[in-house]
Design a protein around this motif. Sequence first.
Motif, PDB file in Angstrom:
ATOM      1  N   ILE A  90       3.538   5.173  -0.453  1.00  0.00           N
ATOM      2  CA  ILE A  90       2.626   4.094  -0.831  1.00  0.00           C
ATOM      3  C   ILE A  90       1.552   4.571  -1.801  1.00  0.00           C
ATOM      4  O   ILE A  90       1.096   3.792  -2.661  1.00  0.00           O
ATOM      5  CB  ILE A  90       1.980   3.458   0.434  1.00  0.00           C
ATOM      6  N   GLU A  91       1.149   5.840  -1.713  1.00  0.00           N
ATOM      7  CA  GLU A  91       0.152   6.362  -2.643  1.00  0.00           C
ATOM      8  C   GLU A  91       0.648   6.306  -4.076  1.00  0.00           C
ATOM      9  O   GLU A  91      -0.133   6.188  -5.015  1.00  0.00           O
ATOM     10  CB  GLU A  91      -0.219   7.800  -2.280  1.00  0.00           C
ATOM     11  N   VAL A  92       1.961   6.386  -4.235  1.00  0.00           N
ATOM     12  CA  VAL A  92       2.587   6.280  -5.559  1.00  0.00           C
ATOM     13  C   VAL A  92       2.927   4.829  -5.874  1.00  0.00           C
ATOM     14  O   VAL A  92       2.671   4.324  -6.970  1.00  0.00           O
ATOM     15  CB  VAL A  92       3.874   7.136  -5.615  1.00  0.00           C
ATOM     16  N   ALA A  93       3.477   4.151  -4.902  1.00  0.00           N
ATOM     17  CA  ALA A  93       4.034   2.811  -5.130  1.00  0.00           C
ATOM     18  C   ALA A  93       2.983   1.723  -5.294  1.00  0.00           C
ATOM     19  O   ALA A  93       3.225   0.717  -5.966  1.00  0.00           O
ATOM     20  CB  ALA A  93       4.955   2.446  -3.974  1.00  0.00           C
ATOM     21  N   ALA A  94       1.808   1.890  -4.689  1.00  0.00           N
ATOM     22  CA  ALA A  94       0.820   0.809  -4.631  1.00  0.00           C
ATOM     23  C   ALA A  94       0.512   0.158  -5.976  1.00  0.00           C
ATOM     24  O   ALA A  94       0.560  -1.072  -6.110  1.00  0.00           O
ATOM     25  CB  ALA A  94      -0.450   1.297  -3.953  1.00  0.00           C
ATOM     26  N   PRO A  95       0.168   0.922  -7.027  1.00  0.00           N
ATOM     27  CA  PRO A  95      -0.149   0.264  -8.294  1.00  0.00           C
ATOM     28  C   PRO A  95       1.041  -0.476  -8.916  1.00  0.00           C
ATOM     29  O   PRO A  95       0.875  -1.522  -9.542  1.00  0.00           O
ATOM     30  CB  PRO A  95      -0.624   1.413  -9.198  1.00  0.00           C
ATOM     31  N   ILE A  96       2.230   0.060  -8.696  1.00  0.00           N
ATOM     32  CA  ILE A  96       3.435  -0.602  -9.217  1.00  0.00           C
ATOM     33  C   ILE A  96       3.656  -1.914  -8.485  1.00  0.00           C
ATOM     34  O   ILE A  96       3.892  -2.978  -9.086  1.00  0.00           O
ATOM     35  CB  ILE A  96       4.665   0.313  -9.051  1.00  0.00           C
ATOM     36  N   LEU A  97       3.582  -1.882  -7.175  1.00  0.00           N
ATOM     37  CA  LEU A  97       3.848  -3.068  -6.367  1.00  0.00           C
ATOM     38  C   LEU A  97       2.809  -4.157  -6.588  1.00  0.00           C
ATOM     39  O   LEU A  97       3.130  -5.344  -6.561  1.00  0.00           O
ATOM     40  CB  LEU A  97       3.897  -2.690  -4.887  1.00  0.00           C
ATOM     41  N   SER A  98       1.582  -3.779  -6.791  1.00  0.00           N
ATOM     42  CA  SER A  98       0.522  -4.769  -6.915  1.00  0.00           C
ATOM     43  C   SER A  98       0.302  -5.255  -8.340  1.00  0.00           C
ATOM     44  O   SER A  98      -0.291  -6.319  -8.547  1.00  0.00           O
ATOM     45  CB  SER A  98      -0.804  -4.213  -6.368  1.00  0.00           C
TER      46      SER A  98
END
Length: 361
Positions: A90-98
């Motif tokens: 999630i530390e990596v994925a968060a900006p992509i997902l949001s």
Amino acid sequence: MSVTSKLHKLTELAKEKSSDRRRDLLREVTDLFFDAPPAGDSQAQGQFEDILRTLANETAQDARAELADRFADTPFAPKGLIRQLAADAIEVAAPILSRSSVLTEEDLVTIVHETGQAHIQAIAKRDTVSERLSHAIVEKGDDDTVATLIRNDGAQLSRTTYEEVARRAEDSEALQGPLVERADAPADLLNDLMVVVSRTLRDKISQRFDKLEPGVLEAALAASQARLEKRMSEDKALNEARRYLASKQVRKELDGSLLVSLLREKKPVHCALGLAELTGVDYFTAKRALEHKSPDGLALICKASGIEKALFVTLAVLRSQAADNAFNDAREIGAIYEQLEPEQAERALRFWKLRKQAAAA
């Protein structure tokens, strides 16, 4: 040196085993991508994607997080890379997902069904969340995640999704506040919550109702009652309870003492129906007041209907959701009744009676 030549050189350098060197290479390739963005579906785009994905796979998490943040707002980012980063920690994925516009609705719905709450919550924060995606989030998200979605003004919710949120909010304080505060929450669903929410939220619902045109309010209350009646029809014990209470009414035996006896005899359906008859609220409102973990709703109904405090306290400690030591808390339970302003209680009762009348009209 041309972009193609630089890419070829970087491809060779990507074979380096040093983690520090790979981190530097990742930054160099990223810089090159933004300096000369390749056309979509071009050979250069494919080369960039292959190198970036390979390097990302073999670099530390903080380097991948940096990469994700740089590509999150880029509409021409390589799709394969974006999907890879979206499935990362999630530390990596968060900006992509949001934030990433590269992910399609289909991509996001799939991610919701295949990942955990942290990833779903990041999706719930997007500037725009479609009805279909919102439904998936409500279906798979926990209460905190759904609350995040409801607080998002950019989230679009269908009527079906709103109904599911309202049903969950009956037993979840985490959802009650966000739902009541949401500007486009259907009025009839908010009315369903009147008996289970806190005094502050109840006042906010009443204030919203005061601003509605009479016809709109009447339609909303009728819809609320019709939906509750449908749910009531599934209660097989209700018809038997109606016959029983009808006989008691004929004998003029429907009173507070009977309600207490029914609770002692473990007949909650009979008691809820009797409470509804005595107070003028609908059966479902009375049932929820007796079943809810907090006695606040029951206090509201009793206070507004003129039921004395002693009877309220007895009903409150006998109901199924009362704590094991409820008798020891009788004084505190009585204080809830005393602290209610009659005007506030009568105001809430007025809406419940209006709902019942609207459905009967």
